[in-house]
Enzyme design. Structure first.
Site, PDB file in Angstrom:
ATOM      1  N   CYS A  67      52.946  29.963  29.965  1.00  0.00           N
ATOM      2  CA  CYS A  67      52.710  28.581  30.342  1.00  0.00           C
ATOM      3  C   CYS A  67      54.023  28.009  30.862  1.00  0.00           C
ATOM      4  CB  CYS A  67      52.236  27.779  29.139  1.00  0.00           C
ATOM      5  SG  CYS A  67      50.907  28.591  28.261  1.00  0.00           S
ATOM      6  N   ASN A 123      54.571  26.991  24.302  1.00  0.00           N
ATOM      7  CA  ASN A 123      54.317  28.242  25.005  1.00  0.00           C
ATOM      8  C   ASN A 123      54.479  29.345  23.964  1.00  0.00           C
ATOM      9  OD1 ASN A 123      54.139  30.297  26.817  1.00  0.00           O
ATOM     10  ND2 ASN A 123      56.095  29.892  27.834  1.00  0.00           N
ATOM     11  N   GLY A 124      53.498  30.234  23.827  1.00  0.00           N
ATOM     12  CA  GLY A 124      53.597  31.300  22.825  1.00  0.00           C
ATOM     13  C   GLY A 124      52.339  31.324  21.974  1.00  0.00           C
ATOM     14  N   GLU A 160      44.318  42.922  41.729  1.00  0.00           N
ATOM     15  CA  GLU A 160      44.667  41.658  41.076  1.00  0.00           C
ATOM     16  C   GLU A 160      44.542  40.455  41.992  1.00  0.00           C
ATOM     17  OE1 GLU A 160      48.627  41.481  39.441  1.00  0.00           O
ATOM     18  OE2 GLU A 160      49.490  42.464  41.178  1.00  0.00           O
ATOM     19  N   GLU A 163      50.721  51.397  42.071  1.00  0.00           N
ATOM     20  CA  GLU A 163      51.100  50.039  42.443  1.00  0.00           C
ATOM     21  C   GLU A 163      50.168  49.485  43.534  1.00  0.00           C
ATOM     22  OE1 GLU A 163      52.543  47.742  41.261  1.00  0.00           O
ATOM     23  OE2 GLU A 163      53.350  46.444  42.806  1.00  0.00           O
ATOM     24  N   ARG A 213      53.225  30.007  36.393  1.00  0.00           N
ATOM     25  CA  ARG A 213      53.271  30.574  35.031  1.00  0.00           C
ATOM     26  C   ARG A 213      51.976  30.376  34.263  1.00  0.00           C
ATOM     27  NH1 ARG A 213      59.026  31.020  33.553  1.00  0.00           N
ATOM     28  NH2 ARG A 213      58.352  31.393  31.433  1.00  0.00           N
ATOM     29  N   TRP A 233      48.139  28.604  30.430  1.00  0.00           N
ATOM     30  CA  TRP A 233      47.363  29.838  30.576  1.00  0.00           C
ATOM     31  C   TRP A 233      46.715  30.049  29.219  1.00  0.00           C
ATOM     32  CZ3 TRP A 233      47.346  34.783  28.351  1.00  0.00           C
ATOM     33  CH2 TRP A 233      46.637  35.757  29.070  1.00  0.00           C
ATOM     34  N   LYS A 246      47.944  46.067  43.090  1.00  0.00           N
ATOM     35  CA  LYS A 246      48.089  44.924  44.011  1.00  0.00           C
ATOM     36  C   LYS A 246      46.727  44.506  44.545  1.00  0.00           C
ATOM     37  CE  LYS A 246      51.049  43.841  43.117  1.00  0.00           C
ATOM     38  NZ  LYS A 246      52.097  44.144  42.283  1.00  0.00           N
ATOM     39  N   LYS A 265      52.103  34.480  35.623  1.00  0.00           N
ATOM     40  CA  LYS A 265      53.358  35.208  35.739  1.00  0.00           C
ATOM     41  C   LYS A 265      54.036  35.218  34.374  1.00  0.00           C
ATOM     42  CE  LYS A 265      56.236  36.873  38.929  1.00  0.00           C
ATOM     43  NZ  LYS A 265      55.763  38.048  39.668  1.00  0.00           N
ATOM     44  N   HIS A 277      38.153  66.847  39.888  1.00  0.00           N
ATOM     45  CA  HIS A 277      37.741  67.003  38.488  1.00  0.00           C
ATOM     46  C   HIS A 277      36.837  65.860  38.020  1.00  0.00           C
ATOM     47  CE1 HIS A 277      40.306  70.456  38.012  1.00  0.00           C
ATOM     48  NE2 HIS A 277      41.310  69.768  38.546  1.00  0.00           N
TER      49      HIS A 277
HETATM   50  C1  F6R Z   1      51.576  42.788  38.714  1.00  0.00           C
HETATM   51  C2  F6R Z   1      52.481  42.102  37.822  1.00  0.00           C
HETATM   52  C3  F6R Z   1      52.451  42.461  36.373  1.00  0.00           C
HETATM   53  C4  F6R Z   1      53.884  42.561  35.826  1.00  0.00           C
HETATM   54  C5  F6R Z   1      53.861  42.786  34.311  1.00  0.00           C
HETATM   55  C6  F6R Z   1      55.250  42.978  33.751  1.00  0.00           C
HETATM   56  O1  F6R Z   1      51.705  42.360  40.022  1.00  0.00           O
HETATM   57  O2  F6R Z   1      53.223  41.240  38.208  1.00  0.00           O
HETATM   58  O3  F6R Z   1      51.758  43.642  36.159  1.00  0.00           O
HETATM   59  O4  F6R Z   1      54.547  43.589  36.476  1.00  0.00           O
HETATM   60  O5  F6R Z   1      53.254  41.699  33.689  1.00  0.00           O
HETATM   61  O6  F6R Z   1      56.059  41.870  33.992  1.00  0.00           O
HETATM   62  P1  F6R Z   1      57.621  41.958  33.881  1.00  0.00           P
HETATM   63  O7  F6R Z   1      58.100  42.875  34.935  1.00  0.00           O
HETATM   64  O8  F6R Z   1      58.082  40.545  34.083  1.00  0.00           O
HETATM   65  O9  F6R Z   1      57.946  42.464  32.520  1.00  0.00           O
END
Ligand code: F6R
Length: 609
Positions: A2, A96-97, A488, A481, A27, A70, A485, A604, A504
């Site tokens: 958050c 936050n938490g 998500e 990756e 966030r 969030w 991408k 994020k 397999h």
């Molecule tokens: C995907 C993404 C997440 C972060 C994951 C780890 O696009 O952003 O999968 O990579 O939450 O976050 P960090 O790197 O901040 O520990």
């Protein structure tokens, strides 16, 4: 997860709080709220949905707190949005938490006659403060006592309607104090107040900050209430433009496009081409590095995919076995590590709860730790024994892009430096590798020029139900990756598979038109094997999208679309190959009308478990 912003000063708080929330909305963005004090009364405005919706009302007052959420406990409703007030409407609090023992505390408070309006764990905290305030008539004491009862993680800011000060505390969730002229701030990220001040003070776990408009005091939950603790004031050196869109439609596109720059920052000052040296200090004793017989890399999401590249590089250069685990598994698996081992954590934010807990577990077991981290001064950056910053600048788009490429470059430095310290590589080999690394910004620039063609391919797969990403060796990480991408931000189901595993089982899912993304790089040791995998998929009618550094007859007869990349050695392929996949995901999501910078259910920096 958050976002928190708080203001106390001579100005009206509301505009600062709203601006701060807009900056922090990445966030968490399912509900938002603001509380101020005016004429001795707490003013409150909350809404489900985006910060934008708070703009219809302006709350007066020169002190205030705000939050963008969030959801963890309870759905994103107005009642569950922060700030929460205690039942006498005298204390307001944002959090936050996660408070782990909230159910038990709630029960105890209910027995004392407290009633609750929300499903959140946060409301328990503010009611608990109210309870202790009733006994002490002192906000700091109320906060201390409440936090002593709490099990869990928090970054909180609170105020009392009769006290012109902000009370902040952190354990596990970041908080930073911004120091201005006749005004001070508290936020979960300095981006919130960067237009007003660059002078900051990062709080550490178990710190309490008491902030008035002209002053602040930092104390600790661990020492007596009379004693202040010293935290060094720092100055933010990154530019405000790095947290703004600068004309791009989305942060994600801006961050994809700025990768040549972010990589230059990652390389800056780390290469000495005249001597062929790497100017990266790894703060680990040489005898320890020489005796290493196992390395664990622990991370989450995109960072865990970068970890696989790290594994490839370290095993290639030093032949040390490297195990990669996602942090949420590693921390609970009773990991087999000890004083002879190195645990590497990779994290963009440096705050991800699972990775941070894994780091602490590693240290508890006596292992040495090393971090590959973006956010300077973050919790992990402060706690690792040694670290390499990736210097990618703030990453705002929820989908990580420039952090991944920065992590891969940093991991190249790390693997080479370890090999140098252990004398696993000859000087010429290191020199060759760093000469290649130096070219990455330029190579990425040439990949980005392909954006119009990639947009065209995106339009061809935008209605797909599912997409496979298949790769081998170092490009298995790229496939991982690429699949993340796409899923998500476009919500199209996508999976990665080691290409050799298709036969397999997963190949059963292929049918005419099913998009399969794969890699064709001349310098890939798995080049021939990749071609066979493409042919197998093509034979089942798959729509083949090849990320390729050359075109020949075999490729043209099998690929339906080619995303062109330059030819690079294997160690750089994940960086070069991921660029078209980032753009592909972006343009598919754009074509589907998705909310690219704020994908559903995500946020994020995952600071909750
Ligand atoms: C995907 C993404 C997440 C972060 C994951 C780890 O696009 O952003 O999968 O990579 O939450 O976050 P960090 O790197 O901040 O520990």
């Amino acid at each position: 997860m958050c976002g928190i912003t708080a203001y106390v000063g001579d100005g009206q708080a509301y505009p600062y709080l709203l601006k701060g929330l807009e900056r922090l909305e990445y966030r968490g963005y399912d509900s938002a709220g603001v509380a101020t004090v005016n004429n001795g009364q707490v003013q409150l405005h909350k809404t489900p949905g985006k910060v934008e919706q708070l703009k219809s009302t302006v709350l007066p007052g020169k002190i205030g707190i705000s939050h963008t959420r969030w959801a963890t406990h309870g759905p994103p409703t107005k009642d569950n949005a922060h700030p929460h007030l205690c039942q006498t409407n005298s204390i307001a609090l944002v959090h936050n938490g996660i408070i782990e023992n909230y159910a038990q505390l709630r029960g105890q408070l209910q027995e004392k006659g407290y009633t609750f309006k929300s499903d959140t764990d946060t409301e328990v905290l503010v009611q608990l403060m109210n309870y202790y305030y009733g006994k002490t008539y002192n906000m700091e004491m109320a906060l201390r006592k409440a936090l002593h009862d709490v099990v869990g993680a928090y970054g909180i800011v609170a105020f009392h309607k009769d006290d012109p000060r902000l009370y902040a505390a952190r354990k596990g969730s970041p908080l930073v104090v911004g120091i201005g002229d006749n005004e001070n701030f508290v936020a979960s990220d300095p981006a919130a107040f960067l237009d007003s001040t660059r002078r900051v003070l990062y709080l550490e776990d178990e710190d309490i900050a008491v902030v008035s408009k002209n002053d602040y005091e930092i104390k600790s939950l661990c020492v007596g209430e009379e004693e202040c603790v010293h935290r060094t004031e720092e100055s933010i050196d990154w530019d405000l433009s790095s947290v703004e869109k600068n004309g791009f439609e989305h942060f994600m596109l801006k961050e994809i496009m700025e990768q040549p720059e972010s990589l230059k920052h990652c390389l800056a000052g780390r290469i000495d081409l005249t001597t062929g040296g790497i100017k990266v200090t790894i703060d680990l004793p040489e005898h320890f590095v020489k005796r290493l017989s196992k390395i664990s890399i622990v991370a989450c999401g995109t960072s865990s995919y970068a970890a696989y590249v790290g594994k490839y590089l370290i095993e290639k250069y030093s032949r040390i076995p490297v195990e990669v685990d996602v942090a949420s598994e590693w921390r609970y698996k009773n990991p087999i590590v000890g004083p002879e081992d190195l645990v590497i954590v990779i994290s963009q934010s440096g705050e991800t709860a699972d990775t941070l807990a894994a780091l602490r577990e590693a240290k508890k077991q006596g292992a040495r730790s090393l971090g590959v981290i973006n956010v300077v001064g973050s919790s992990m950056a402060r706690e690792v024994d040694s670290g390499i910053y990736i210097h990618a600048g703030p990453e705002i788009g929820v989908a990580s892009t420039k952090a991944f490429t920065g992590q891969v470059v940093a991991l190249n430095f790390l693997a080479l430096r370890l090999a140098e310290m252990r004398k696993d590589l000859r000087h010429e080999e290191v020199l060759l590798a760093i000469q290649e690394l130096e070219k990455t910004p330029e190579l990425v620039t040439s990949c980005l020029k392909e954006a119009p063609e990639i947009k065209e391919v995106a339009s061809q797969i935008k209605d797909a139900k599912s997409v496979f990403f298949i790769g081998r060796g170092v490009n298995l990480a790229t496939a991982m990756e690429g699949a993340l991408k796409l899923k998500e931000i476009s919500y199209i189901h996508s999976e990665f598979f080691p290409a050799g595993e298709m036969k397999h089982g997963p190949i059963a899912l292929l049918e005419p038109g099913f998009p399969v993304v794969t890699f064709v790089n001349k310098n890939d040791p798995m080049y021939e094997k990749n071609l066979s995998s493409i042919q197998e998929a093509k034979a089942r009618g798959a729509f083949i999208i090849a990320v390729a550094d050359h075109v020949d007859a075999v490729l043209t007869s099998n690929a339906d679309a080619i995303l062109h990349v330059p030819t690079v050695p294997d160690i750089l392929q994940p960086i070069i190959n991921v660029i078209p996949l980032q753009l592909l995901a972006y343009y598919v999501a754009l074509a589907r009308g998705c909310e690219i910078d704020q994908p559903r259910n995500l946020a994020k920096s995952v600071t909750v478990e």
